[in-house]
Design a protein around this motif. Structure first.
Motif, short mmCIF file in Angstrom:
data_model
loop_
_atom_site.label_atom_id
_atom_site.label_comp_id
_atom_site.label_asym_id
_atom_site.label_seq_id
_atom_site.Cartn_x
_atom_site.Cartn_y
_atom_site.Cartn_z
N LYS A 72 -27.64 -32.63 -7.78
CA LYS A 72 -26.44 -32.45 -6.96
C LYS A 72 -26.69 -31.34 -5.95
CE LYS A 72 -22.62 -30.26 -8.32
NZ LYS A 72 -21.42 -30.00 -9.12
N ASP A 118 -25.85 -27.88 -4.42
CA ASP A 118 -25.17 -26.67 -4.84
C ASP A 118 -25.35 -25.72 -3.67
OD1 ASP A 118 -23.99 -24.67 -6.18
OD2 ASP A 118 -25.32 -24.66 -7.91
N ARG A 156 -30.02 -29.22 -6.90
CA ARG A 156 -30.47 -28.82 -8.23
C ARG A 156 -30.16 -29.95 -9.21
NH1 ARG A 156 -26.09 -27.97 -11.31
NH2 ARG A 156 -24.27 -26.95 -10.43
N LEU A 212 -28.54 -31.90 -12.23
CA LEU A 212 -27.20 -31.86 -12.83
C LEU A 212 -27.34 -31.25 -14.22
CD1 LEU A 212 -25.55 -35.30 -12.01
CD2 LEU A 212 -24.66 -33.05 -11.43
N SER A 213 -26.42 -30.36 -14.54
CA SER A 213 -26.54 -29.68 -15.82
C SER A 213 -25.35 -30.01 -16.72
CB SER A 213 -26.65 -28.17 -15.58
OG SER A 213 -25.60 -27.49 -16.21
N LYS A 214 -25.69 -30.23 -17.98
CA LYS A 214 -24.69 -30.62 -18.96
C LYS A 214 -23.62 -29.54 -19.09
CE LYS A 214 -25.07 -32.60 -23.56
NZ LYS A 214 -26.02 -33.01 -24.58
N ARG A 215 -24.06 -28.30 -18.99
CA ARG A 215 -23.16 -27.18 -19.19
C ARG A 215 -22.24 -26.99 -17.98
NH1 ARG A 215 -24.10 -22.06 -18.44
NH2 ARG A 215 -26.21 -22.51 -17.72
N LYS A 216 -22.82 -27.11 -16.78
CA LYS A 216 -22.04 -26.75 -15.59
C LYS A 216 -21.31 -27.92 -14.93
CE LYS A 216 -25.59 -23.96 -13.89
NZ LYS A 216 -26.37 -23.52 -12.81
N ASP A 217 -21.83 -29.14 -15.10
CA ASP A 217 -21.33 -30.23 -14.27
C ASP A 217 -20.66 -31.33 -15.09
OD1 ASP A 217 -22.55 -28.98 -12.00
OD2 ASP A 217 -24.47 -29.73 -12.78
N TYR A 266 -16.45 -38.55 -17.85
CA TYR A 266 -15.77 -37.98 -16.69
C TYR A 266 -15.25 -39.09 -15.77
CZ TYR A 266 -15.46 -35.81 -12.03
OH TYR A 266 -15.05 -35.41 -10.80
#
Ligand code: GLU
Length: 544
Positions: free
Chosen positions: A283, A285, A290, A292-297, A304
């Motif tokens: 994605k 940023d 960067r 895609l992160s499980k924690r942030k996105d 979703y």
């Protein structure tokens, strides 16, 4: 070392021979060129967009070629397993219109190449674990996590590759008696492949990336963990061979393990599937890309998109746009065809990261919904609301005819309205069609003071005839507009703003706001006819 004795000692329960297993899972009887593909999600409870991304590729190439697409549950890591996760995967795939010909189902298995849950395939893996042991190519290893950590530190200090190999593989040459003693003492062991240091290079022709060249495997990698369950590497090779996959579509994070897989296929004398390593989802940023992160996105989770009410068709079109560089062109040239008719091809895939742009997805979703019939929108929206918005579902069910008529406003023709973006946003957009959810959010235009508002609505209602056709209706609006000192033609007002109080744009905005709550709303005459005379008069009379 008597490897046969070692194999019999380690695997006393294995009765089947490799030939028995080959006979149990014969080559599939499919037309030439038919592809057999699968997804192999782990049942962690988290289904990510990448699962769907890879599923769409697998589904397309299998079904375009008259082949088979199946679901295998990769549950070798029981620490990560979550109750009900298999159903979650199946339901998510089903919601997004990905259907399997074969594989794991909520009830059990469907197909003759199963079991399709890896933990139920232990006996199959053990036949080949035993075979490799008999051939002196696998051995039990008793190294502890601490010992492995210690050699890793030594390797790092000496700038050597980390891992268990060569002289670091300290259990490689244990005698049968030593092994028996350790096991009798209750020591835990894993089964390791005996790697070979040859300095050779391997090449793999990846269908997406072209030729990959890598050093041949020299690692003593783990085949079976201490609970007898295989690692991903061993299970992948056995399963994709016996389930007769022709193509393995998986994320690029697996490229680094390819030498182990190639080593196993070659050692076992099996034909390798065609590997297709897909690009990582990225994605923007700020100005940079960067992962895609499980924690942030939150958008990495497939749930979703379900919660946001993105239709399966929108997701497909979006992912096809990401997957094949010529999809958008095809869609513009052929706006009506079903996306399943797009000739999907592996060699049009990008190898750099695939950019997940939610604005683009929303735009595609608008286009998808504006091309649907009112009935399709009605059905899709109601289905979503039934699961995610019970109050809205109840309203749709209470007013089915009004809802269907409302969804028809501005639909069809060359320039259909693009009001609905997602099923969730439809709940907001459509709220003015129901008194239960109607509210006025916009202010009346500043050109229309309180007296003007009152006078306009009094006159409008006095002359309002619900049976007027759009022309007769608009003639009346124009007459009142003129009478009240507003310009009937907006350009007249623009030319000499001092000669008028405002223009017909302000008058119709006033009407729209009173009727729908918003200045930006569909056609007033049509909306009035969807709402019916009573509701129309009731809403307008509040201002008269
Ligand atoms: N279980 C693996 C994963 O979730 C599947 C990889 C594959 O398709 O081979 O990444």
């Amino acid at each position: 070392m008597d490897y046969k004795a070692l194999a019999d000692f380690l695997f006393p329960d294995v009765k089947d021979t490799p030939d028995d297993i080959e006979a149990r899972f014969p080559e599939r009887d499919l037309p030439d060129g038919a592809c057999v593909t699968r997804i192999g999600p782990s049942p962690t409870g988290f289904v990510h967009l990448g699962n769907l991304y890879n599923a769409i590729i697998g589904e397309r190439i299998a079904h375009q070629s008259g082949g088979v697409f199946y679901l295998r549950i990769e549950d070798t890591d029981n620490k990560r397993e979550v109750e009900g996760a298999v159903e979650t995967v199946i339901n998510a795939m089903d919601y997004f219109g990905v259907h399997f010909d074969e594989g794991a189902t909520a009830e059990g298995d469907n197909g003759s190449y199963g079991p399709y849950r890896q933990r139920q395939r232990k006996d199959i893996y053990h036949v080949f674990a035993k075979l490799l042991t008999e051939r002196g190519l696998a051995y039990p290893c008793f190294m502890t996590a601490e010992e492995i950590e210690t050699i890793r530190e030594q390797q790092t200090a000496k700038k050597e590759n980390p891992g268990v190999y060569g002289s670091y593989a300290k259990c490689r040459d244990m005698s049968l008696d030593e092994i028996k003693t350790e096991i009798a003492a209750g020591k835990e062991w894993v089964l390791r492949f005996r790697g070979e240091e040859t300095g050779e290079t391997i090449t793999v022709d990846d269908a997406i990336r072209g030729r990959l060249e890598m050093p041949r495997n020299n690692m003593d990698f783990v085949l079976l963990k201490s609970d007898g369950i295989p690692t991903y590497h061993f299970a992948h090779v056995i399963d994709d061979h016996f389930m007769r996959s022709t193509h393995v579509i998986r994320g690029e994070e697996w490229i680094s393990s390819l030498p182990m897989h190639v080593e196993l296929f070659n050692t076992l004398g099996w034909k390798m599937p065609v590997y297709c390593h897909t690009a990582t989802l990225m994605k923007m940023d700020g100005a940079s890309k960067r992962k895609l992160s499980k924690r942030k996105d939150p958008e990495l989770a497939l749930s979703y998109y379900q919660q946001e009410g993105i239709s399966k068709d929108a997701i497909w079109e979006f992912l096809l746009t990401l997957l094949n560089s010529n999809y958008e062109e095809w869609r513009i040239a052929d706006p009506e065809s079903d996306y399943h008719e797009f000739p999907y091809s592996l060699d049009k895939m990008s190898v750099s990261g695939a950019l997940v742009d939610l604005d683009k997805l929303r735009d595609i979703s608008k286009n998808v919904i504006c091309r649907m019939s009112s009935q399709q929108v009605f059905d899709g929206w109601l289905e979503w609301c039934s699961e995610y918005d019970a109050e809205q579902a109840a309203l749709i069910r209470k007013y089915p005819e009004r809802t269907l008529a409302a969804l028809g406003v501005g639909r069809g023709g060359n320039k259909p309205r693009r009001d609905i973006e997602t099923w969730k946003q439809a709940c907001t957009f459509m709220s003015f069609y129901y008194d239960e959810t109607f509210s006025v959010t916009d202010e009346m235009p500043e050109e229309c003071d309180a007296d003007t508002v009152k006078e306009f609505f009094t006159r409008y209602l006095a002359s309002y005839d619900h049976n007027d056709d759009p022309t007769a209706w608009f003639d009346k609006v124009k007459a009142i507009t003129e009478d009240m000192g507003f310009a009937v033609k907006p350009k007249d007002y623009k030319k000499s703003p001092d000669s008028y109080k405002g223009s017909i744009v302000h008058i119709t905005n006033m009407l729209r706001i009173a009727l729908t709550g918003h200045a930006n709303a569909p056609d007033i005459w049509e909306v009035s006819h969807v709402l019916g005379e009573d509701i129309t008069r009731d809403r307008l009379s509040r201002y008269a």
